[in-house]
Enzyme design. Structure first.
Site, PDB file in Angstrom:
ATOM      1  N   GLU A 126      -6.798 -16.395   7.623  1.00 23.89           N
ATOM      2  CA  GLU A 126      -7.033 -16.270   6.189  1.00 23.89           C
ATOM      3  C   GLU A 126      -6.217 -15.150   5.560  1.00 23.89           C
ATOM      4  OE1 GLU A 126      -7.908 -17.258   2.743  1.00 23.89           O
ATOM      5  OE2 GLU A 126      -9.338 -18.230   4.094  1.00 23.89           O
ATOM      6  N   GLY A 131      -3.928 -12.039   0.638  1.00 24.85           N
ATOM      7  CA  GLY A 131      -4.833 -10.920   0.901  1.00 24.85           C
ATOM      8  C   GLY A 131      -6.300 -11.274   0.953  1.00 24.85           C
ATOM      9  N   ILE A 133      -8.102 -12.902  -1.175  1.00 29.20           N
ATOM     10  CA  ILE A 133      -8.529 -14.110  -1.878  1.00 29.20           C
ATOM     11  C   ILE A 133      -8.927 -15.192  -0.881  1.00 29.20           C
ATOM     12  CG2 ILE A 133      -7.850 -15.892  -3.533  1.00 29.20           C
ATOM     13  CD1 ILE A 133      -5.698 -13.967  -4.558  1.00 29.20           C
ATOM     14  N   GLU A 187       8.407  -2.107  -1.061  1.00 25.16           N
ATOM     15  CA  GLU A 187       8.936  -1.347   0.059  1.00 25.16           C
ATOM     16  C   GLU A 187      10.259  -0.690  -0.344  1.00 25.16           C
ATOM     17  OE1 GLU A 187       7.380  -0.986   2.861  1.00 25.16           O
ATOM     18  OE2 GLU A 187       5.799  -2.485   2.620  1.00 25.16           O
ATOM     19  N   ASP A 198       8.990 -13.632   1.529  1.00 28.92           N
ATOM     20  CA  ASP A 198       7.543 -13.489   1.729  1.00 28.92           C
ATOM     21  C   ASP A 198       6.794 -14.667   1.117  1.00 28.92           C
ATOM     22  OD1 ASP A 198       5.068 -11.553   2.220  1.00 28.92           O
ATOM     23  OD2 ASP A 198       4.889 -12.313   0.162  1.00 28.92           O
ATOM     24  N   LYS A 202       4.481 -17.947   2.869  1.00 26.09           N
ATOM     25  CA  LYS A 202       3.134 -18.300   2.416  1.00 26.09           C
ATOM     26  C   LYS A 202       3.081 -19.738   1.900  1.00 26.09           C
ATOM     27  CE  LYS A 202       2.182 -13.491   1.254  1.00 26.09           C
ATOM     28  NZ  LYS A 202       2.081 -12.472   0.177  1.00 26.09           N
TER      29      LYS A 202
END
Length: 426
Positions: A126, A131, A133, A187, A198, A202
């Site tokens: 998860e 994050g 959610i 970053e 990223d 996802k």
């Protein structure tokens, strides 16, 4: 039940904190206490965000995950290796694994799921997307009896913060990025975020769950936000739109394939995703029976991500205590991922043109020759500042790309100043 923790950085330290602070509640919810068996780290003497019993620290991660007394493994070190080998070693021995490793799941999730199937352990993840959610479990379980048509979302807080600052303050991309770095949202090397890597990882995970098909990050069409200018943002604002970096996973109209893409897009300010501010995430899910659902919250950070990790940890611990297993990987549909060129989208185009008679007719002719129809067109400025702003109807991305290439060859087109896909108002 004994837990091995791999990694004690921003997320791992928060996992340790929650395991200690909520020990009694977690034991009551699970039916047995959780005991931290060990924490694998790269360097033993490094200063950490939270005090950890030095006796629990080890640099031998493989020995930790293969210990006979370890029941559950939490992986928050990230990256491909050694994370993959360690997770496979744990799953092969029947241990349950909770991971937040989006990059590994998107690149080689098949290996992890196969190890879980063969070893009989649970694999929960998860925390790998959005994050805190609760998003993957609803897709994996709550909507398992429904037919998901599309997943549209903001899944990277760094880029959302940058674009939000550009929209609200008129800042340039560079200035907004520097502010995000100063606040800890970006970053020092922001490439993974601003270039869309990223979000693409996802998107691959979301598409796999939503459409019961294996999707890898390399199959995701990816564009970042580094080319977005303050002028682009202002133009969108003037038209009642906002620019967001979106992850879009959708079935084709005939249901025979899926499109998975990450790119900047203009969405109407009336759309629910338009109001997602700063570093927050939100995902809009459209299902045949459930209709439209929206999941919103903090998409990153130590505490929010640790919350998702603990939720999974409770679930796998309950399963292990009851002698049960969680849901397996579902890939029965095996839908192929179609190329971006076949994806149907709409487009906003800004053309710097010579201000003379016949220009509009010639531009319209180029769109027509590629089977792209125009929804709206307006001229801004005169003389050397003349610009045509065009919004198309829906067409394949290949047709739109070909149209742009043709327009660039016209003698009166000085530049194709801005091309932006439009989403959310069809």
């Amino acid at each position: 039940m004994k837990v091995a923790l791999l990694g004690c950085g921003v997320v791992g330290s928060q996992v340790v904190k929650l395991l200690h602070e909520q020990a009694d509640d977690l034991a009551a919810r699970i039916g047995a206490p959780l005991e931290l068996a060990g924490v694998a780290v790269r360097r033993l003497g490094r200063k950490r965000d939270i005090d950890v019993d030095p006796a629990l620290l080890t640099t031998d991660a493989e020995a930790l995950v293969t210990r006979d007394d370890v029941d559950l493994v939490v992986e928050v070190i990230g990256g491909i290796e050694p994370a993959r080998s360690l997770i496979v070693a744990a799953l092969s021995r029947g241990k349950a694994v909770v991971t937040a490793n989006k990059a590994l799941l998107a690149e080689d999730g098949a290996t992890l799921h196969e190890a879980a199937r063969a070893g009989g352990g649970d694999l929960y993840f998860e925390a790998s997307v959005a994050g805190a959610i609760p998003l993957l479990r609803p897709l994996r379980e709550s909507l398992a009896g429904d037919h998901v048509r599309r997943v549209l979302g903001i899944v990277n807080g760094t880029t959302n913060y940058i674009l939000d600052q550009m929209d609200t303050s008129g800042a340039s991309f560079t200035d907004a990025l520097e502010e995000a770095q100063a606040l800890g949202y970006a970053e020092a090397d922001p490439t993974a975020d601003v270039e869309g890597f990223d979000a693409a990882a996802k998107a691959a995970i979301l598409a796999g769950l939503a459409f019961h098909s294996r999707v890898t990050a390399e199959q995701v069409h990816r564009e970042g936000i580094t080319e977005i200018t303050a002028t682009d943002v202002a133009s969108a604002k003037a038209m009642g739109y906002v620019i967001k970096l979106l992850a879009i996973c959708a079935r084709s109209d005939d249901g025979s394939s899926v499109g998975v893409r990450v790119h900047p897009a203009m969405i109407p300010r009336t759309h629910p995703l338009a109001g997602v501010r700063e570093a927050y995430n939100a995902v809009f899910v459209e299902a045949e029976s459930a209709g439209q659902l929206m999941f919103y919250g903090k998409g990153a950070g130590g505490a929010p991500t640790a919350s998702a990790v603990l939720g999974d940890l409770v679930a796998v611990a309950r399963n292990r205590l009851a002698g049960a297993r969680g849901p397996r990987e579902s890939t029965y549909a095996s839908l192929p991922v179609h190329p971006m060129g076949e994806t149907v989208t709409r487009c906003h185009v800004a053309l710097d043109v010579a201000d003379r008679p016949g220009v509009l007719a010639r531009v319209a002719e180029e769109f027509a020759q590629h089977d792209v129809s125009i929804q709206t067109v307006r001229q801004e400025g005169h003389g050397d500042d003349a610009q045509l702003v065009i919004v198309t109807h829906r067409a394949t991305d290949a047709a739109l790309t070909a149209t742009m290439e043709s327009l660039r060859k016209l003698e009166f087109v000085r530049a194709v100043a801005g091309v932006m896909r439009v989403e959310g108002d069809e």
